[in-house]
Design a protein around this motif. Structure first.
Motif, PDB file in Angstrom:
ATOM      1  N   ILE A 152       1.568   5.476  -0.906  1.00  0.00           N
ATOM      2  CA  ILE A 152       1.028   6.677  -1.046  1.00  0.00           C
ATOM      3  C   ILE A 152       1.575   7.347  -2.100  1.00  0.00           C
ATOM      4  O   ILE A 152       2.539   7.592  -2.509  1.00  0.00           O
ATOM      5  CB  ILE A 152       1.465   7.830   0.069  1.00  0.00           C
ATOM      6  CG1 ILE A 152       1.256   7.126   1.592  1.00  0.00           C
ATOM      7  CG2 ILE A 152       0.988   9.290   0.074  1.00  0.00           C
ATOM      8  CD1 ILE A 152       1.990   7.975   2.752  1.00  0.00           C
ATOM      9  N   LEU A 167      -5.503   7.212   8.834  1.00  0.00           N
ATOM     10  CA  LEU A 167      -4.882   7.542   7.593  1.00  0.00           C
ATOM     11  C   LEU A 167      -4.044   8.854   7.644  1.00  0.00           C
ATOM     12  O   LEU A 167      -2.739   8.584   7.194  1.00  0.00           O
ATOM     13  CB  LEU A 167      -5.968   7.641   6.514  1.00  0.00           C
ATOM     14  CG  LEU A 167      -5.355   8.144   5.041  1.00  0.00           C
ATOM     15  CD1 LEU A 167      -4.202   7.005   4.384  1.00  0.00           C
ATOM     16  CD2 LEU A 167      -6.475   8.474   3.736  1.00  0.00           C
ATOM     17  N   ILE A 210      -2.706   5.096  -3.051  1.00  0.00           N
ATOM     18  CA  ILE A 210      -3.809   5.715  -2.552  1.00  0.00           C
ATOM     19  C   ILE A 210      -3.816   7.239  -3.134  1.00  0.00           C
ATOM     20  O   ILE A 210      -2.671   7.982  -3.244  1.00  0.00           O
ATOM     21  CB  ILE A 210      -3.429   6.095  -0.989  1.00  0.00           C
ATOM     22  CG1 ILE A 210      -3.282   4.806  -0.095  1.00  0.00           C
ATOM     23  CG2 ILE A 210      -4.352   6.863  -0.406  1.00  0.00           C
ATOM     24  CD1 ILE A 210      -2.509   4.970   1.236  1.00  0.00           C
ATOM     25  N   HIS A 211      -4.788   7.218  -4.008  1.00  0.00           N
ATOM     26  CA  HIS A 211      -5.013   8.716  -4.602  1.00  0.00           C
ATOM     27  C   HIS A 211      -5.532   9.633  -3.560  1.00  0.00           C
ATOM     28  O   HIS A 211      -6.488   9.570  -2.797  1.00  0.00           O
ATOM     29  CB  HIS A 211      -6.218   8.473  -5.644  1.00  0.00           C
ATOM     30  CG  HIS A 211      -6.552   9.671  -6.348  1.00  0.00           C
ATOM     31  ND1 HIS A 211      -7.564  10.412  -5.994  1.00  0.00           N
ATOM     32  CD2 HIS A 211      -5.787  10.506  -7.583  1.00  0.00           C
ATOM     33  CE1 HIS A 211      -7.531  11.619  -6.576  1.00  0.00           C
ATOM     34  NE2 HIS A 211      -6.560  11.626  -7.616  1.00  0.00           N
ATOM     35  N   ARG A 212      -4.971  10.824  -3.721  1.00  0.00           N
ATOM     36  CA  ARG A 212      -5.214  11.979  -3.032  1.00  0.00           C
ATOM     37  C   ARG A 212      -5.226  13.147  -4.306  1.00  0.00           C
ATOM     38  O   ARG A 212      -3.846  13.471  -4.555  1.00  0.00           O
ATOM     39  CB  ARG A 212      -4.365  12.428  -1.754  1.00  0.00           C
ATOM     40  CG  ARG A 212      -5.047  12.949  -0.877  1.00  0.00           C
ATOM     41  CD  ARG A 212      -4.404  13.210   0.545  1.00  0.00           C
ATOM     42  NE  ARG A 212      -3.615  14.473   0.668  1.00  0.00           N
ATOM     43  CZ  ARG A 212      -2.593  14.743   1.580  1.00  0.00           C
ATOM     44  NH1 ARG A 212      -2.841  13.962   2.627  1.00  0.00           N
ATOM     45  NH2 ARG A 212      -2.159  15.714   1.713  1.00  0.00           N
ATOM     46  N   LEU A 253       0.861  -1.213   0.208  1.00  0.00           N
ATOM     47  CA  LEU A 253       0.060   0.082   0.019  1.00  0.00           C
ATOM     48  C   LEU A 253       0.787   1.410  -0.030  1.00  0.00           C
ATOM     49  O   LEU A 253       2.078   1.449   0.662  1.00  0.00           O
ATOM     50  CB  LEU A 253      -0.926  -0.354   1.208  1.00  0.00           C
ATOM     51  CG  LEU A 253      -1.970   1.294   1.393  1.00  0.00           C
ATOM     52  CD1 LEU A 253      -2.985   1.260  -0.004  1.00  0.00           C
ATOM     53  CD2 LEU A 253      -2.746   1.029   2.790  1.00  0.00           C
ATOM     54  N   ALA A 295      -8.790   4.022   1.383  1.00  0.00           N
ATOM     55  CA  ALA A 295      -7.819   3.899   2.258  1.00  0.00           C
ATOM     56  C   ALA A 295      -8.142   4.349   3.684  1.00  0.00           C
ATOM     57  O   ALA A 295      -7.540   3.674   4.488  1.00  0.00           O
ATOM     58  CB  ALA A 295      -6.546   5.021   1.603  1.00  0.00           C
ATOM     59  N   ARG A 296      -8.831   5.275   3.956  1.00  0.00           N
ATOM     60  CA  ARG A 296      -9.144   5.692   4.946  1.00  0.00           C
ATOM     61  C   ARG A 296      -9.986   4.564   5.961  1.00  0.00           C
ATOM     62  O   ARG A 296      -9.435   4.293   7.093  1.00  0.00           O
ATOM     63  CB  ARG A 296     -10.133   6.902   5.200  1.00  0.00           C
ATOM     64  CG  ARG A 296     -10.279   7.884   6.447  1.00  0.00           C
ATOM     65  CD  ARG A 296     -10.949   8.827   6.147  1.00  0.00           C
ATOM     66  NE  ARG A 296     -10.553   9.966   5.369  1.00  0.00           N
ATOM     67  CZ  ARG A 296      -9.482  10.665   5.531  1.00  0.00           C
ATOM     68  NH1 ARG A 296      -8.973  10.765   6.466  1.00  0.00           N
ATOM     69  NH2 ARG A 296      -9.266  11.462   4.586  1.00  0.00           N
ATOM     70  N   GLN A 349      -9.291   4.719  -4.011  1.00  0.00           N
ATOM     71  CA  GLN A 349      -9.734   6.021  -3.484  1.00  0.00           C
ATOM     72  C   GLN A 349      -9.087   6.392  -2.076  1.00  0.00           C
ATOM     73  O   GLN A 349      -9.142   5.648  -1.394  1.00  0.00           O
ATOM     74  CB  GLN A 349     -11.339   6.040  -3.496  1.00  0.00           C
ATOM     75  CG  GLN A 349     -11.858   6.261  -4.847  1.00  0.00           C
ATOM     76  CD  GLN A 349     -12.266   7.820  -5.008  1.00  0.00           C
ATOM     77  OE1 GLN A 349     -11.488   8.592  -4.424  1.00  0.00           O
ATOM     78  NE2 GLN A 349     -13.376   7.870  -5.700  1.00  0.00           N
ATOM     79  N   LEU A 350      -9.224   7.515  -1.918  1.00  0.00           N
ATOM     80  CA  LEU A 350      -8.828   8.162  -0.561  1.00  0.00           C
ATOM     81  C   LEU A 350      -9.740   7.567   0.516  1.00  0.00           C
ATOM     82  O   LEU A 350      -8.983   6.957   1.673  1.00  0.00           O
ATOM     83  CB  LEU A 350      -8.726   9.432  -0.552  1.00  0.00           C
ATOM     84  CG  LEU A 350      -7.959  10.396   0.661  1.00  0.00           C
ATOM     85  CD1 LEU A 350      -6.751  10.113   0.945  1.00  0.00           C
ATOM     86  CD2 LEU A 350      -8.491  11.815   0.830  1.00  0.00           C
ATOM     87  N   TRP A 387      -5.040   1.327  -8.248  1.00  0.00           N
ATOM     88  CA  TRP A 387      -5.164   2.844  -7.400  1.00  0.00           C
ATOM     89  C   TRP A 387      -6.567   2.476  -6.575  1.00  0.00           C
ATOM     90  O   TRP A 387      -7.120   1.933  -7.248  1.00  0.00           O
ATOM     91  CB  TRP A 387      -5.542   3.904  -8.298  1.00  0.00           C
ATOM     92  CG  TRP A 387      -4.299   4.178  -9.284  1.00  0.00           C
ATOM     93  CD1 TRP A 387      -3.546   3.959 -10.559  1.00  0.00           C
ATOM     94  CD2 TRP A 387      -3.495   5.546  -8.917  1.00  0.00           C
ATOM     95  NE1 TRP A 387      -2.590   4.373 -10.700  1.00  0.00           N
ATOM     96  CE2 TRP A 387      -2.630   5.723 -10.070  1.00  0.00           C
ATOM     97  CE3 TRP A 387      -3.715   6.532  -8.187  1.00  0.00           C
ATOM     98  CZ2 TRP A 387      -1.623   6.766 -10.198  1.00  0.00           C
ATOM     99  CZ3 TRP A 387      -2.771   7.733  -8.319  1.00  0.00           C
ATOM    100  CH2 TRP A 387      -1.862   7.832  -9.179  1.00  0.00           C
TER     101      TRP A 387
END
Length: 562
Positions: free
Chosen positions: A179, A274, A220-222, A177, A263-264, A259-260, A257
């Motif tokens: 970032i 997160l 993790i997409h942000r 995983l 991941a949270r 979504q944020l 990938w």
């Protein structure tokens, strides 16, 4: 080929060779010491011809110019025809304009599933496209994964920065995983401060995870870190992913990938927050940790083997013997094709991205070919394929150039030039890393262009277009782009135009040609590119990287090659 397409092609060819003058542009400078023939050629560069090229390349008939499908093949043939009409010599395979590249296309199927299984309790089922996107890089039709998840921070192993997110952990057979982006820094000596390095690019993260033996990776997409919204990830990764067929490097069964918010949720199942984990990952105190959950994935793919060409042409120079410092001009012609799952308009026409770059490339080829004076060294024009799939066409061209890399002085690339008027500023990110930068500064001043710094250095623009493939093999290279200042408007207007394009048309079917587009921007940057290219050809020494630059070693190695 259908009859109405033939008619459209003929009309486009006529339009593209007719043209009208670009009277809205200020005259090109005369104080650069360039031959009169070069100034005359710059005057002849025509916005209407560029517009005609873009109009054809972005037509629905070309079906989004996907590589290795009907529309992409038509685009390649159109480009080759235009090069031939300009009188250029073919520089592809077997005396043709085409450098054929073997690819494997991998289209993830709707039956693909991702489930996060915590140590206790029910699995969390993720929804394809909405929660995650994935591709099987190993090019197999099916992959089943049941593996623990290891959080490896930014997923970077960078010895020159004394940074290793993988230290003390074995990820073989596991899912990592990661970032997006790289550790935050204001120190130019530590991950170059605000500017994104290659370590922050998603391509590197997947490559490094595979080298470490992982079977899968979840980035993790942000939006603020990636510099583009989830919709861009979804549209890019929901279409067919493409890989070089002969690439023997390690690959992931699940390059994905998430979504944020996914991941949270993932961290919360492990009793972690997160935001706290992302903050910790940006410090030297971070240590990779295996989370108390597994990824259970079934990745089903449709496999397609195909060829798609780079289109390469050459204008011989007046030099005798082996060329010492040829110049390349590049622009990618591919786009995202058609998404059959989208309702309504599902053709990614790619007018700005990158019909504009192709239009500039063809107009430069026309200008050079019409010049009364032959350039002192060869000039190459390459419109490359599969840029949208990870710079693959240019990567192949960089590894298999028509002449040794040591004999290429410079690559000037054009990608997604906004057709919104006469520019008064330019962006040449990466030029300052080369010995050619004083010439760039002098030429910009002569054109009355302000060189603007990268407005978003954290986006890593230098690593996101085809010049990077030349840089990787040592060739000094950068893209020429418009800044935010345009004649008759404040800088805020240009920024607003770019933001609007990114939000509403970038990598969307709405990126279409319209009569309202003002291609004087493309004509202006073509003139600027011609002036820069000619000066690189005239330089007493070939261009080099600044000492210590990340590409300097590759340049020196190429110079020593037999």
């Amino acid at each position: 080929m259908r009859p109405h397409l033939t008619a459209a092609l003929v009309l486009a060819l006529v339009a593209a060779t007719a043209g009208a003058d670009s009277s809205t542009l200020p005259p090109p400078p005369t104080d650069l010491g360039l031959p009169a023939a070069v100034t005359e050629a710059m005057l002849g560069i025509d916005a209407d011809r560029i517009s005609a090229h873009v109009r054809f390349l972005a037509d629905d008939e070309l079906e989004g110019r996907g590589p290795g499908v009907r529309g992409g093949d038509i685009a390649a043939k159109y480009l080759a025809t235009q090069f031939a009409l300009a009188g250029l010599a073919p520089a592809g395979d077997d005396g043709s304009f085409f450098q054929n590249v073997n690819f494997v296309g991998v289209q993830s199927q709707p039956a693909t599933t991702f489930a996060l299984q915590p140590a206790s309790g029910d699995a969390v089922q993720l929804k394809l496209r909405d929660d995650f996107v994935v591709s099987n890089q190993t090019q197999g039709e099916a992959a089943d994964i049941d593996a623990p998840v290891v959080f490896v921070g930014y997923g970077i192993d960078a010895p020159e920065y004394q940074w290793d997110d993988y230290k003390g952990v074995d990820v073989k057979g596991k899912v990592v995983l990661i970032i997006v982006n790289q550790p935050p820094s204001k120190d130019p000596k530590f991950f170059t401060g605000d500017a994104l390095t290659y370590y922050g690019r998603w391509m590197y993260k997947f490559e490094e995870a595979a080298r470490k033996g992982a079977v899968g990776a979840m980035i993790i997409h942000r939006t603020d870190l990636a510099s583009y919204p989830w919709d861009v990830v979804r549209s890019s990764w929901s279409n067919e992913q493409v890989y070089l067929a002969d690439d023997k490097e390690p690959k992931l069964q699940a390059a994905s990938w998430i979504q944020l918010e996914v991941a949270r949720l993932l961290f919360s199942t492990a009793g972690l927050k997160l935001d706290d984990e992302i903050a910790l990952a940006g410090t030297r105190d971070f240590k990779a940790v295996e989370l108390p959950l597994r990824l259970r994935a079934h990745v089903l793919s449709k496999i397609r083997k195909f060829q798609s060409p780079n289109v390469v042409a050459m204008l011989p120079g007046s030099d005798k013997g082996a060329p010492k410092q040829a110049v390349f001009y590049t622009a990618h012609y591919d786009h995202l094709g058609i998404d059959p799952t989208l309702p309504g308009d599902n053709i990614y026409n790619g007018a700005v991205d990158n019909g504009t770059g192709c239009g500039i490339l063809l107009e430069l080829a026309h200008a050079y070919s019409q010049m009364k004076e032959r350039p002192p060294h060869p000039v190459y024009f390459a419109s490359v394929t599969a840029e949208e799939k990870g710079l693959l066409g240019s990567r192949y061209l960089g590894a298999h150039p028509p002449l040794p890399a040591a004999q290429i002085a410079l690559d000037l690339n054009f990608d997604a030039i906004p057709p919104i008027g006469v520019p008064e500023s330019v962006n040449v990110t990466g030029a300052d890393r080369t010995s050619f930068y004083p010439t760039v500064e002098k030429t910009a001043a002569a054109f009355h262009y302000e060189i603007l710094p990268d407005a978003n250095p954290g986006a890593g623009h230098y690593y996101r277009s085809d010049h990077f493939s030349f840089a990787r093999v040592g060739v000094p290279a950068f893209s020429i782009a418009a800044g935010f200042k345009f004649a008759g408007h404040p800088p805020e207007w240009g920024k607003a135009q770019q933001d609007d394009y990114t939000a509403n048309r970038y990598h969307r079917p709405s990126d279409e040609w319209t009569p309202q587009m003002d291609f004087s921007s493309s004509a202006a940057l073509a003139r600027f590119g011609l002036a820069l290219g000619w000066q690189a050809l005239l330089a007493p020494d070939t261009v080099s990287w600044q000492a210590g630059d990340e590409f300097d070693a590759a340049r020196k190695k190429s110079m020593k090659a037999p």
